[in-house]
Design a protein around this motif. Structure first.
Motif, PDB file in Angstrom:
ATOM      1  N   THR A  72      93.193  53.458  85.837  1.00 24.97           N
ATOM      2  CA  THR A  72      92.367  52.192  85.427  1.00 24.97           C
ATOM      3  C   THR A  72      91.032  52.549  84.893  1.00 24.97           C
ATOM      4  OG1 THR A  72      91.654  49.916  85.886  1.00 24.97           O
ATOM      5  CG2 THR A  72      91.291  51.875  87.651  1.00 24.97           C
ATOM      6  N   ASN A  73      90.425  51.946  83.726  1.00 21.96           N
ATOM      7  CA  ASN A  73      89.273  51.893  83.288  1.00 21.96           C
ATOM      8  C   ASN A  73      88.590  50.872  83.012  1.00 21.96           C
ATOM      9  OD1 ASN A  73      89.789  51.550  80.345  1.00 21.96           O
ATOM     10  ND2 ASN A  73      90.734  53.742  80.509  1.00 21.96           N
ATOM     11  N   THR A  74      87.380  50.705  82.985  1.00 23.64           N
ATOM     12  CA  THR A  74      86.604  49.539  82.591  1.00 23.64           C
ATOM     13  C   THR A  74      85.693  50.050  81.296  1.00 23.64           C
ATOM     14  OG1 THR A  74      86.425  48.481  84.607  1.00 23.64           O
ATOM     15  CG2 THR A  74      84.800  47.892  83.014  1.00 23.64           C
ATOM     16  N   SER A  75      85.780  49.591  80.030  1.00 22.97           N
ATOM     17  CA  SER A  75      84.998  49.914  78.948  1.00 22.97           C
ATOM     18  C   SER A  75      83.701  48.978  78.781  1.00 22.97           C
ATOM     19  CB  SER A  75      85.803  49.670  77.867  1.00 22.97           C
ATOM     20  OG  SER A  75      87.235  50.255  77.751  1.00 22.97           O
ATOM     21  N   HIS A  76      82.833  49.383  78.263  1.00 20.59           N
ATOM     22  CA  HIS A  76      81.438  48.690  78.216  1.00 20.59           C
ATOM     23  C   HIS A  76      80.911  49.165  76.642  1.00 20.59           C
ATOM     24  CE1 HIS A  76      81.360  48.746  82.521  1.00 20.59           C
ATOM     25  NE2 HIS A  76      81.532  50.283  82.525  1.00 20.59           N
ATOM     26  N   ARG A  77      80.950  47.959  75.880  1.00 22.16           N
ATOM     27  CA  ARG A  77      80.789  48.095  74.425  1.00 22.16           C
ATOM     28  C   ARG A  77      79.274  48.594  74.211  1.00 22.16           C
ATOM     29  NH1 ARG A  77      83.033  45.348  70.696  1.00 22.16           N
ATOM     30  NH2 ARG A  77      84.074  43.874  71.850  1.00 22.16           N
ATOM     31  N   ILE A  78      79.276  49.396  73.240  1.00 23.92           N
ATOM     32  CA  ILE A  78      78.141  50.140  72.700  1.00 23.92           C
ATOM     33  C   ILE A  78      77.572  49.428  71.257  1.00 23.92           C
ATOM     34  CG2 ILE A  78      77.065  52.263  71.754  1.00 23.92           C
ATOM     35  CD1 ILE A  78      78.822  53.886  73.428  1.00 23.92           C
ATOM     36  N   THR A  79      78.728  49.390  70.487  1.00 26.00           N
ATOM     37  CA  THR A  79      78.396  48.693  69.077  1.00 26.00           C
ATOM     38  C   THR A  79      79.672  47.773  68.934  1.00 26.00           C
ATOM     39  OG1 THR A  79      79.571  50.601  67.861  1.00 26.00           O
ATOM     40  CG2 THR A  79      77.232  50.763  68.293  1.00 26.00           C
ATOM     41  N   PRO A  80      79.402  46.773  68.056  1.00 25.06           N
ATOM     42  CA  PRO A  80      80.647  45.792  67.584  1.00 25.06           C
ATOM     43  C   PRO A  80      81.333  46.600  66.517  1.00 25.06           C
ATOM     44  CG  PRO A  80      78.414  45.105  66.923  1.00 25.06           C
ATOM     45  CD  PRO A  80      77.860  46.259  67.789  1.00 25.06           C
TER      46      PRO A  80
END
Length: 211
Positions: A203-211
């Motif tokens: 499992t992983n959770t992504s965190h947005r850096i740029t749109p």
């Protein structure tokens, strides 16, 4: 659980060749079930698109991300020990007039060798069936895995395929939860019993850096 019991469990785990059991607080719930998918009398995997399935369902992934990953140390042997590591990902947005997208996954963690690990995902939407097919290939194998196929039901997408693990047939499920599109959650689970039970192994959770 007192220290004596913990030591006893650890010793038994080593003797039996299993992973050391972590405290319950460190375990991850196994809340997987088949949605819009069944196994028919012939043993075929039958997948039906949700009524809202759309070519825009993965548009939220466009951009650059950092990711918090957890990987089960071993699979389908009652292991509860997780390896945690960081990665990054870049998704290039909709392609082929909106029916495809591609992303590149990178991490320094590699369970096979000491080389940096990279993976590529190709997602294709079939306008006739309204189903997505997700293809994965990594730098260790250079071989495309069988595609997982499915759709989103609201903010949660479920995708399935048949595969072989350690010489035995299994079902594979990918689960995407985009309830928070800036911090989406992806998970993978295996079923050794035609979807009756599932073990999540990544499992992983992504965190947005740029749109």
């Amino acid at each position: 659980m007192n220290s004596t019991k913990i030591n006893l469990i650890t010793s038994l785990s080593i003797i039996l060749g299993l992973c050391t059991t972590l405290p319950l607080s460190a375990q991850i719930p196994k809340d997987f079930k088949m949605i819009n998918a069944t196994i028919n009398a012939k043993g075929d995997l039958v997948i039906t698109a949700s009524k809202t399935s759309s070519a825009n369902d993965f548009d939220f992934l466009a951009g650059k991300w950092t990711m918090d990953n957890k990987r089960l140390k071993t699979r389908l042997n009652n292991c509860t020990e997780w390896v945690e590591y960081q990665s990054d990902d870049e998704n290039f947005g909709p392609m082929l007039n909106g029916i495809a997208n591609i992303d590149i996954y990178r991490t320094s963690y590699n369970q096979v060798n000491d080389k940096p690990y990279e993976g590529l995902t190709l997602r294709l939407f079939n306008p006739q069936t309204k189903l997505w097919s997700l293809y994965w290939v990594d730098s260790n194998t250079g071989v495309l895995d069988p595609p997982v196929v499915g759709s989103f039901e609201g903010s949660v997408g479920t995708f399935y395929c048949k595969d072989i693990f350690q010489g035995k047939p299994i079902l594979v499920m990918f689960k995407w939860d985009k309830t928070d599109p800036n911090n989406p959650i992806w998970s993978q689970a295996f079923s050794p019993d035609k979807g009756k039970t599932w073990e999540m192994n990544m499992t992983n959770t992504s965190h947005r850096i740029t749109p």
